[in-house]
Design a protein around this motif. Structure first.
Motif, PDB file in Angstrom:
ATOM      1  N   ASP A 142      30.527 -23.029 -54.158  1.00 43.08           N
ATOM      2  CA  ASP A 142      30.083 -22.507 -52.903  1.00 43.08           C
ATOM      3  C   ASP A 142      29.536 -23.475 -51.985  1.00 43.08           C
ATOM      4  O   ASP A 142      28.953 -24.259 -52.315  1.00 43.08           O
ATOM      5  N   HIS A 143      29.748 -23.340 -50.780  1.00 45.81           N
ATOM      6  CA  HIS A 143      29.295 -24.387 -49.632  1.00 45.81           C
ATOM      7  C   HIS A 143      27.879 -23.708 -49.346  1.00 45.81           C
ATOM      8  O   HIS A 143      27.675 -22.499 -49.073  1.00 45.81           O
ATOM      9  N   ILE A 144      26.897 -24.548 -49.098  1.00 41.77           N
ATOM     10  CA  ILE A 144      25.569 -24.212 -48.779  1.00 41.77           C
ATOM     11  C   ILE A 144      25.195 -24.913 -47.503  1.00 41.77           C
ATOM     12  O   ILE A 144      25.364 -26.108 -47.378  1.00 41.77           O
ATOM     13  N   SER A 145      24.675 -24.381 -46.591  1.00 45.63           N
ATOM     14  CA  SER A 145      24.034 -24.691 -45.142  1.00 45.63           C
ATOM     15  C   SER A 145      22.600 -25.346 -45.572  1.00 45.63           C
ATOM     16  O   SER A 145      21.842 -24.743 -46.446  1.00 45.63           O
ATOM     17  N   ALA A 146      22.014 -26.175 -44.655  1.00 41.29           N
ATOM     18  CA  ALA A 146      20.623 -26.691 -44.764  1.00 41.29           C
ATOM     19  C   ALA A 146      19.877 -25.409 -44.677  1.00 41.29           C
ATOM     20  O   ALA A 146      20.286 -24.513 -43.562  1.00 41.29           O
ATOM     21  N   ASP A 147      18.658 -25.246 -45.502  1.00 45.21           N
ATOM     22  CA  ASP A 147      17.823 -23.992 -45.222  1.00 45.21           C
ATOM     23  C   ASP A 147      18.394 -22.699 -45.728  1.00 45.21           C
ATOM     24  O   ASP A 147      17.799 -21.782 -45.459  1.00 45.21           O
ATOM     25  N   GLU A 148      19.491 -22.875 -46.343  1.00 44.72           N
ATOM     26  CA  GLU A 148      20.093 -21.431 -46.799  1.00 44.72           C
ATOM     27  C   GLU A 148      19.587 -21.358 -48.058  1.00 44.72           C
ATOM     28  O   GLU A 148      19.662 -22.331 -49.042  1.00 44.72           O
ATOM     29  N   LEU A 177      27.586 -26.799 -53.838  1.00 38.80           N
ATOM     30  CA  LEU A 177      26.930 -26.507 -55.245  1.00 38.80           C
ATOM     31  C   LEU A 177      27.816 -26.768 -56.314  1.00 38.80           C
ATOM     32  O   LEU A 177      29.082 -26.349 -56.474  1.00 38.80           O
ATOM     33  N   VAL A 178      27.573 -27.850 -57.263  1.00 38.65           N
ATOM     34  CA  VAL A 178      28.289 -28.248 -58.329  1.00 38.65           C
ATOM     35  C   VAL A 178      27.604 -27.834 -59.721  1.00 38.65           C
ATOM     36  O   VAL A 178      28.599 -27.918 -60.540  1.00 38.65           O
ATOM     37  N   VAL A 186      11.267 -21.649 -65.309  1.00 37.88           N
ATOM     38  CA  VAL A 186      11.465 -23.146 -64.826  1.00 37.88           C
ATOM     39  C   VAL A 186      10.029 -23.527 -64.441  1.00 37.88           C
ATOM     40  O   VAL A 186       9.314 -22.825 -63.618  1.00 37.88           O
ATOM     41  N   LYS A 187       9.588 -24.557 -64.678  1.00 40.04           N
ATOM     42  CA  LYS A 187       8.505 -25.260 -64.114  1.00 40.04           C
ATOM     43  C   LYS A 187       8.732 -26.061 -62.619  1.00 40.04           C
ATOM     44  O   LYS A 187       9.676 -26.378 -62.250  1.00 40.04           O
ATOM     45  N   VAL A 188       7.348 -25.913 -61.986  1.00 40.96           N
ATOM     46  CA  VAL A 188       7.341 -26.427 -61.006  1.00 40.96           C
ATOM     47  C   VAL A 188       7.917 -28.045 -60.904  1.00 40.96           C
ATOM     48  O   VAL A 188       7.377 -28.662 -61.605  1.00 40.96           O
ATOM     49  N   GLY A 189       8.901 -28.205 -59.988  1.00 38.17           N
ATOM     50  CA  GLY A 189       9.308 -29.625 -60.143  1.00 38.17           C
ATOM     51  C   GLY A 189      10.544 -29.995 -60.813  1.00 38.17           C
ATOM     52  O   GLY A 189      11.166 -31.016 -60.766  1.00 38.17           O
ATOM     53  N   GLN A 190      10.982 -28.926 -61.690  1.00 41.32           N
ATOM     54  CA  GLN A 190      12.270 -29.240 -62.528  1.00 41.32           C
ATOM     55  C   GLN A 190      13.396 -29.053 -61.458  1.00 41.32           C
ATOM     56  O   GLN A 190      13.173 -28.508 -60.423  1.00 41.32           O
ATOM     57  N   THR A 191      14.338 -29.750 -61.836  1.00 42.54           N
ATOM     58  CA  THR A 191      15.675 -29.739 -61.176  1.00 42.54           C
ATOM     59  C   THR A 191      16.379 -28.525 -61.539  1.00 42.54           C
ATOM     60  O   THR A 191      16.453 -28.230 -62.752  1.00 42.54           O
ATOM     61  N   VAL A 192      16.889 -27.487 -60.686  1.00 45.63           N
ATOM     62  CA  VAL A 192      17.515 -26.324 -61.043  1.00 45.63           C
ATOM     63  C   VAL A 192      19.071 -26.405 -60.835  1.00 45.63           C
ATOM     64  O   VAL A 192      19.697 -25.384 -61.284  1.00 45.63           O
ATOM     65  N   ALA A 193      19.214 -27.078 -59.772  1.00 43.38           N
ATOM     66  CA  ALA A 193      20.747 -27.423 -59.437  1.00 43.38           C
ATOM     67  C   ALA A 193      21.050 -28.608 -58.856  1.00 43.38           C
ATOM     68  O   ALA A 193      20.248 -29.247 -58.262  1.00 43.38           O
ATOM     69  N   ILE A 194      22.523 -28.894 -58.815  1.00 40.05           N
ATOM     70  CA  ILE A 194      22.919 -30.004 -58.339  1.00 40.05           C
ATOM     71  C   ILE A 194      23.921 -29.686 -57.081  1.00 40.05           C
ATOM     72  O   ILE A 194      24.685 -28.863 -57.179  1.00 40.05           O
TER      73      ILE A 194
END
Length: 474
Positions: free
Chosen positions: A29-35, A57-58, A68-76
């Motif tokens: 899916d395409h993601i816009s800034a602040d979406e 989103l890949v 999920v802990k604060v600061g962990q990466t959830v998506a690329i």
């Protein structure tokens, strides 16, 4: 193409983790800034995590219901052009590890492989659990705990029986590893075939005494869960009934309400108050207030201002209980129970309420109330409360017996304002007149608040209400 790491943002000083409740975007899916990309939830607040960049989103690194802990990466997110933003470490740095790192990696691989071989044999009964099975629980389990349970063949019922030592009783990595160790040792004492070779050696005697020391503390984990689980009363269901699962917020509310009743010795004091002066003053000034300040003037900020004033008079109502200790709070942070459109309840907090004048209080009440209804509260907006006020009169209730918001020791319910006949005392004598009155219902924790303190506090609130200055400015 540059790759951007979407991390779980900081959501307040007291919030260290959140649960993913829904992915709004899927890979590709395409993601816009602040979406918004995903929805998350803490103990009391649901919110969204937006992307700071535009792209595609890949990869999703966590699944729904993962913690999920604060600061962990959830998506690329893949971004067109530009430099790598918060990108993972370059492959070159991974391909050339230092000798110390390489040696440590080899040892870890050996340990993991040994653990798998060592624990595979005892777990052979029943159908092996599946990953989906671990999602059918109201209890939170971290991805690490779920993976260990899956690898070790621990069933859902076994996992539910483990008493956690983490926050809110959550099962930690050490908890589940201790349980795995217990399961590994338990069959050796139960199966006679295993014990026969041991008896033929001189070391058979000490081996028999050791299980008493090892098994006893580990067995404590399943027992509290079994004892705490109440007997379920069967519910009769017919074809015309509809079965609806509680949403996450309702499950949390249910849990907190039961825990509060089981923790605090709830006692109530009730008092009727004449609020005619407050009613008349508000009717006279509400339009002027809104025109000058741009805020609606309801009864709530007036009552909150009075409660904050009374708490300064009775600081022992502004405390918290932590086991056998009483914590005297310096700040007066008033929780304001608010009903959400879906019927759930949330308690945003007005920080340092005693330092606000009526204008500041009105702005705070309206802001928190509006954001609560719109689902825009931040996790920190519901943290740090020292005393709570709930307006049951909004729904027409005359009074109520509210449940204390732990670890606080008191909560005040404001009843509906009604026109009632009352005896009015004057120098010329008594007569019957129409007055505006309401009931105050004060629930307090009798473990630390005696009847004299609880009753005196609510009486002080009533006195301030009845002595309201009709000539005051705002």
């Amino acid at each position: 193409m540059a790759r951007y790491e979407l991390k779980l943002p900081k959501m307040g000083e007291s919030v260290a983790e959140a649960t993913i409740t829904n992915w709004l975007k899927q890979p590709g899916d395409h993601i816009s800034a602040d979406e918004a990309v995903l929805e998350i939830a803490t103990d009391k607040v649901d919110s969204e995590v937006p992307s700071e960049v535009s792209g595609t989103l890949v990869e999703q690194l966590f699944q729904k219901d993962d913690v999920v802990k604060v600061g962990q990466t959830v998506a690329i997110i893949e971004v067109e052009g530009g430099v790598v933003v918060d990108a993972p470490s370059a492959p070159a740095s991974i391909e050339q590890p230092t000798p110390q790192v390489a040696a440590a990696a080899v040892e870890i691989e050996k340990t993991v492989e040994t653990a798998r071989q060592f624990t595979a044999a005892p777990v052979s009964s029943g159908t092996p659990p599946t990953k989906e099975e671990y999602h059918n629980s109201d209890r939170f389990y971290s991805p690490l705990v779920k993976n260990i349970a899956l690898q070790e063949g621990i069933s859902m019922s076994e996992l539910e029986s483990i008493s956690g030592t983490g926050a809110e009783g959550r099962v930690t990595k050490n908890d589940i590893l201790a349980y795995v160790e217990y399961r590994k040792n338990a069959p050796q004492q139960a199966a006679p075939a295993v014990s026969e070779p041991v008896q033929s050696t001189p070391q058979a005697q000490p081996v028999q005494s050791q299980p008493v020391q090892q098994v006893a503390p580990v067995q404590e984990a399943p027992k509290p869960a079994a004892q705490a689980e109440p007997a379920k009363v069967p519910v009769s269901v017919n074809g015309q009934d509809e079965i609806v699962e509680m949403d996450r917020m309702r499950k949390l509310i249910s849990k907190y309400m039961v825990e509060s009743v089981q923790t605090s010795a709830h006692v109530q004091s009730f008092i009727e108050v004449d609020v005619t002066n407050i009613w008349d003053w508000r009717e006279k000034n509400k339009d002027k207030f809104e025109k000058r300040e741009g805020e609606k003037l309801t009864f709530t900020p007036i009552f909150m201002e009075i409660v904050a004033r009374a708490l300064k008079d009775f600081p022992l109502m502004n405390i918290a209980v932590d086991g056998d200790y009483i914590i005297k709070k310096k700040a007066i942070n008033l929780g304001m129970a608010a009903a959400l459109p879906n019927g759930n309840l949330i308690v945003p907090v007005i920080k340092n309420a005693d330092q606000l004048n009526l204008i500041g209080m009105a702005k705070a009440v309206n802001d928190l109330g509006n954001r609560a209804k719109a689902g825009k509260l931040k996790p920190d907006d519901t943290q740090g409360g020292t005393y709570t006020v709930t307006n049951v009169g909004t729904f027409g209730s005359v009074f109520g017996t509210p449940i204390i918001n732990q670890p606080q020791v008191g909560i005040l319910a404001l009843g509906a304002i009604r026109k009632v006949p009352a005896v009015i005392e004057t120098p010329e004598g008594d007569f019957i007149g129409i007055r505006k009155k309401m009931f105050l219902s004060h629930s307090y924790d009798h473990r630390v608040v005696d009847g004299a303190l609880g009753g005196s506090f609510v009486k002080r609130v009533a006195d301030y209400m009845e002595a309201f200055d009709v000539d005051r400015d705002f």
